[in-house]
Design a protein around this motif. Structure first.
Motif, PDB file in Angstrom:
ATOM      1  N   CYS A  49     -37.889 -25.086  41.964  1.00 36.46           N
ATOM      2  CA  CYS A  49     -36.907 -24.446  41.081  1.00 36.46           C
ATOM      3  C   CYS A  49     -37.393 -23.074  40.623  1.00 36.46           C
ATOM      4  CB  CYS A  49     -36.649 -25.317  39.850  1.00 36.46           C
ATOM      5  SG  CYS A  49     -35.958 -26.920  40.212  1.00 36.46           S
ATOM      6  N   SER A  50     -38.634 -23.005  40.149  1.00 38.08           N
ATOM      7  CA  SER A  50     -39.142 -21.732  39.639  1.00 38.08           C
ATOM      8  C   SER A  50     -39.274 -20.705  40.758  1.00 38.08           C
ATOM      9  CB  SER A  50     -40.471 -21.927  38.916  1.00 38.08           C
ATOM     10  OG  SER A  50     -41.441 -22.445  39.789  1.00 38.08           O
TER      11      SER A  50
ATOM     12  N   LEU B 241     -36.977 -15.743  43.351  1.00 35.74           N
ATOM     13  CA  LEU B 241     -36.281 -15.117  44.474  1.00 35.74           C
ATOM     14  C   LEU B 241     -34.961 -14.504  44.030  1.00 35.74           C
ATOM     15  CD1 LEU B 241     -36.793 -17.723  47.334  1.00 35.74           C
ATOM     16  CD2 LEU B 241     -37.895 -15.503  47.097  1.00 35.74           C
ATOM     17  N   VAL B 242     -34.210 -15.221  43.216  1.00 34.21           N
ATOM     18  CA  VAL B 242     -32.915 -14.720  42.733  1.00 34.21           C
ATOM     19  C   VAL B 242     -33.116 -13.499  41.859  1.00 34.21           C
ATOM     20  CG1 VAL B 242     -30.960 -15.258  41.245  1.00 34.21           C
ATOM     21  CG2 VAL B 242     -31.702 -16.902  42.948  1.00 34.21           C
ATOM     22  N   LEU B 243     -34.100 -13.548  40.973  1.00 30.45           N
ATOM     23  CA  LEU B 243     -34.360 -12.401  40.103  1.00 30.45           C
ATOM     24  C   LEU B 243     -34.794 -11.182  40.917  1.00 30.45           C
ATOM     25  CD1 LEU B 243     -36.135 -14.174  37.120  1.00 30.45           C
ATOM     26  CD2 LEU B 243     -33.797 -13.293  37.205  1.00 30.45           C
ATOM     27  N   ARG B 244     -35.618 -11.406  41.948  1.00 32.31           N
ATOM     28  CA  ARG B 244     -36.044 -10.297  42.807  1.00 32.31           C
ATOM     29  C   ARG B 244     -34.845  -9.703  43.542  1.00 32.31           C
ATOM     30  NH1 ARG B 244     -40.946 -11.364  46.440  1.00 32.31           N
ATOM     31  NH2 ARG B 244     -42.005 -10.807  44.534  1.00 32.31           N
ATOM     32  N   LYS B 245     -33.966 -10.553  44.050  1.00 28.15           N
ATOM     33  CA  LYS B 245     -32.778 -10.087  44.757  1.00 28.15           C
ATOM     34  C   LYS B 245     -31.871  -9.297  43.823  1.00 28.15           C
ATOM     35  CE  LYS B 245     -30.372 -10.082  48.514  1.00 28.15           C
ATOM     36  NZ  LYS B 245     -30.830  -9.392  49.690  1.00 28.15           N
ATOM     37  N   LYS B 246     -31.745  -9.773  42.585  1.00 30.23           N
ATOM     38  CA  LYS B 246     -30.915  -9.086  41.596  1.00 30.23           C
ATOM     39  C   LYS B 246     -31.494  -7.709  41.265  1.00 30.23           C
ATOM     40  CE  LYS B 246     -28.224 -10.571  37.789  1.00 30.23           C
ATOM     41  NZ  LYS B 246     -28.023 -11.573  36.768  1.00 30.23           N
ATOM     42  N   GLN B 247     -32.817  -7.620  41.158  1.00 28.62           N
ATOM     43  CA  GLN B 247     -33.469  -6.336  40.903  1.00 28.62           C
ATOM     44  C   GLN B 247     -33.204  -5.366  42.051  1.00 28.62           C
ATOM     45  OE1 GLN B 247     -37.557  -7.448  40.327  1.00 28.62           O
ATOM     46  NE2 GLN B 247     -37.308  -7.763  38.123  1.00 28.62           N
ATOM     47  N   LYS B 248     -33.277  -5.862  43.276  1.00 27.13           N
ATOM     48  CA  LYS B 248     -33.009  -5.002  44.432  1.00 27.13           C
ATOM     49  C   LYS B 248     -31.575  -4.501  44.405  1.00 27.13           C
ATOM     50  CE  LYS B 248     -36.391  -6.894  47.652  1.00 27.13           C
ATOM     51  NZ  LYS B 248     -36.593  -7.612  48.910  1.00 27.13           N
TER      52      LYS B 248
ATOM     53  N   HIS C  45     -28.567 -22.632  48.205  1.00 29.52           N
ATOM     54  CA  HIS C  45     -27.409 -21.953  47.629  1.00 29.52           C
ATOM     55  C   HIS C  45     -27.874 -20.992  46.527  1.00 29.52           C
ATOM     56  CE1 HIS C  45     -24.920 -24.583  49.944  1.00 29.52           C
ATOM     57  NE2 HIS C  45     -25.369 -25.659  49.326  1.00 29.52           N
ATOM     58  N   VAL C  46     -28.334 -19.831  46.948  1.00 28.29           N
ATOM     59  CA  VAL C  46     -28.936 -18.872  46.029  1.00 28.29           C
ATOM     60  C   VAL C  46     -27.918 -18.340  45.023  1.00 28.29           C
ATOM     61  CG1 VAL C  46     -30.294 -16.758  45.891  1.00 28.29           C
ATOM     62  CG2 VAL C  46     -30.603 -18.291  47.802  1.00 28.29           C
ATOM     63  N   ASN C  47     -26.660 -18.142  45.441  1.00 27.67           N
ATOM     64  CA  ASN C  47     -25.630 -17.683  44.497  1.00 27.67           C
ATOM     65  C   ASN C  47     -25.431 -18.700  43.380  1.00 27.67           C
ATOM     66  OD1 ASN C  47     -25.071 -15.297  45.885  1.00 27.67           O
ATOM     67  ND2 ASN C  47     -23.593 -16.312  47.211  1.00 27.67           N
TER      68      ASN C  47
END
Length: 196
Positions: A129-130, A135-142, A106-108
């Protein structure tokens, strides 16, 4: 539907007599069940009536936030955090809500907890966890980069839909991108540490 109670026998320590003891199976409290089902209205009503937002379940010592993480219900997590839920409590396995959300994909939910400053490691040696945090930070940057693209650049509907859905991350492809940063240590999809 209530689970059937189990019967067990116990031996008295002083006289040696045997007694049948009926014990009910442990069930999650109501706030936990509401969070697991994604029922934010009922959950909010329980919190407003004075139920402890960090109520511990007898089943596995989890909180309602852990149950919301299992189902990926960000709406329930928002209710719980608004009522003062502690983000970094661990269950009987030593897992935080962030770890459970990451484990369930559940990435969101992981992104929501990171925005609220949840601790990125639930226990020593846990890399899952890290890794999901990265992954979430990379997706947010994209996503941020795609918002800053000039209007002349047109994104087709398939790319736009794929960019907005964090749950459709290709785990192994993202893991391959992170492999240089992780060095010789890697984590399998099941969360096991693998030496490369």
């Amino acid at each position: 539907m209530e689970k059937e109670s189990k019967t067990s026998t116990t031996r008295c320590p002083c006289c040696g007599g045997i007694q049948n003891v009926s014990c009910k199976p442990k069930l999650d409290p109501l706030p936990h069940r509401c969070a697991r089902m994604g029922n934010k209205e009922a959950l909010c009503g329980l919190m407003m009536s004075g139920v402890d937002v960090n109520l511990i379940s007898e089943v596995d010592y989890a909180t309602p936030l852990h149950r919301a993480a299992e189902s990926g219900s960000v709406e329930c997590a928002q209710v719980l955090v608004a009522h003062g839920a502690l983000l970094n409590l661990t269950d009987s396995s030593g897992k935080t809500a962030l770890h459970i959300a990451a484990e369930s994909g559940h990435v969101n939910f992981v992104g929501f907890l990171l925005e609220k400053n949840a601790k990125k490691l639930c226990r020593r040696g846990c890399r899952k966890c890290s890794m999901f945090c990265k992954l979430v930070l990379r997706k947010k940057q994209k996503e941020d980069e795609s918002k800053n693209v000039s209007p002349a650049h047109h994104i087709n509907d398939d790319e736009e839909e794929e960019g907005n859905d964090l749950d459709k991350l290709d785990f192994m492809a993202e893991l391959e991108k992170l492999r240089p940063a992780l060095g010789n240590i890697c984590v399998s999809k099941e969360g096991e540490i693998i030496t490369i």
